[in-house]
Write a protein that holds these residues in place. Structure first.
Motif, PDB file in Angstrom:
ATOM      1  N   GLN A 122       0.835  -1.216   0.000  1.00 19.72           N
ATOM      2  CA  GLN A 122       0.000   0.000   0.000  1.00 19.72           C
ATOM      3  C   GLN A 122       0.862   1.255   0.000  1.00 19.72           C
ATOM      4  O   GLN A 122       0.592   2.200  -0.738  1.00 19.72           O
ATOM      5  CB  GLN A 122      -0.909   0.046   1.228  1.00 19.72           C
ATOM      6  CG  GLN A 122      -2.104  -0.847   1.176  1.00 19.72           C
ATOM      7  CD  GLN A 122      -2.903  -0.732   2.478  1.00 19.72           C
ATOM      8  OE1 GLN A 122      -2.384  -0.368   3.525  1.00 19.72           O
ATOM      9  NE2 GLN A 122      -4.179  -1.063   2.387  1.00 19.72           N
ATOM     10  N   GLN A 137       2.565   1.658  -3.412  1.00 22.04           N
ATOM     11  CA  GLN A 137       1.611   2.097  -4.430  1.00 22.04           C
ATOM     12  C   GLN A 137       1.204   3.557  -4.213  1.00 22.04           C
ATOM     13  O   GLN A 137       1.102   4.326  -5.174  1.00 22.04           O
ATOM     14  CB  GLN A 137       0.374   1.200  -4.419  1.00 22.04           C
ATOM     15  CG  GLN A 137       0.633  -0.191  -4.948  1.00 22.04           C
ATOM     16  CD  GLN A 137      -0.553  -1.132  -4.767  1.00 22.04           C
ATOM     17  OE1 GLN A 137      -1.454  -0.884  -3.970  1.00 22.04           O
ATOM     18  NE2 GLN A 137      -0.544  -2.241  -5.513  1.00 22.04           N
ATOM     19  N   THR A 195       4.050   5.816  -5.283  1.00 24.55           N
ATOM     20  CA  THR A 195       4.121   5.849  -6.742  1.00 24.55           C
ATOM     21  C   THR A 195       3.027   6.746  -7.308  1.00 24.55           C
ATOM     22  O   THR A 195       3.257   7.523  -8.235  1.00 24.55           O
ATOM     23  CB  THR A 195       3.991   4.424  -7.319  1.00 24.55           C
ATOM     24  OG1 THR A 195       5.049   3.624  -6.778  1.00 24.55           O
ATOM     25  CG2 THR A 195       4.074   4.422  -8.829  1.00 24.55           C
TER      26      THR A 195
END
Length: 190
Positions: A74, A77, A80
């Motif tokens: 998590q 991500q 990112t």
């Protein structure tokens, strides 16, 4: 004096007053727009420092909590998504991505709470303290940004400055807001 000369002088004075009003209003709007950009830049600096700190925290927690891979995924991500939103230049997209990263950080810190030996680790404690300081700076920078954005928005919408804003295509600034769904207290489960 000739009435025509007096009329010309009055017209010239009125035109000069209008020109001075336009120049003053335009300069005020430019100043506010630049203050908004500067305030966002200050937020961006703090967010960059936080983004640089997060991998260190994640790696430290990973060493103690190998089986908590969902939490680390998590964070990765979310980080990112923040980088992608930063590159897109879309402020609302960036705000949403930062909100998701905030949630992911809370989850990592919650995982750390389950590991007493991690909480006692000097490196982790230092990283956690740095993160806490950065979060305070980010909160202040967001508040300052919203204050400056509000001043710009009031000026853009208020009469008679809205005339100048319309003539020169000044736009309202977006506020740094948390989405309604993100206002809920996060539920952390192991």
């Amino acid at each position: 004096m000739n009435p025509t000369v007096i009329t010309i002088i009055v017209v010239v004075v009125i035109l000069l007053l209008i020109a001075m009003w336009l120049i003053s209003g335009y300069n005020n709007l430019v100043s506010l727009r630049n203050r908004v950009a500067n305030a966002w830049s200050q937020i961006d600096i703090q967010l960059k420092q936080r983004a640089d700190l997060i991998p260190n925290i994640v790696n430290t927690v990973k060493g103690y909590a190998q089986h908590e891979s969902d939490v680390f995924i998590q964070v990765t991500q979310a980080r990112t998504a923040v980088q992608a939103a930063s590159n897109s230049g879309n402020l609302n997209e960036r705000i949403n991505a930062e909100t998701q990263l905030d949630k992911a950080i809370v989850n990592v810190l919650a995982v750390a709470e389950a590991y007493p030996e991690l909480k006692a680790n000097a490196n982790f404690m230092s990283l956690q303290s740095q993160l806490s300081d950065l979060e305070g700076k980010i909160a202040y920078a967001r508040q300052f940004y919203n204050d400056v954005a509000q001043k710009l928005n009031i000026t853009v919408e208020s009469f008679p400055s809205n005339i100048i804003a319309g003539l020169f295509h000044f736009e309202k600034a977006a506020y740094f807001e948390v989405a309604e769904a993100d206002r809920q207290v996060p539920q952390v489960q192991f």
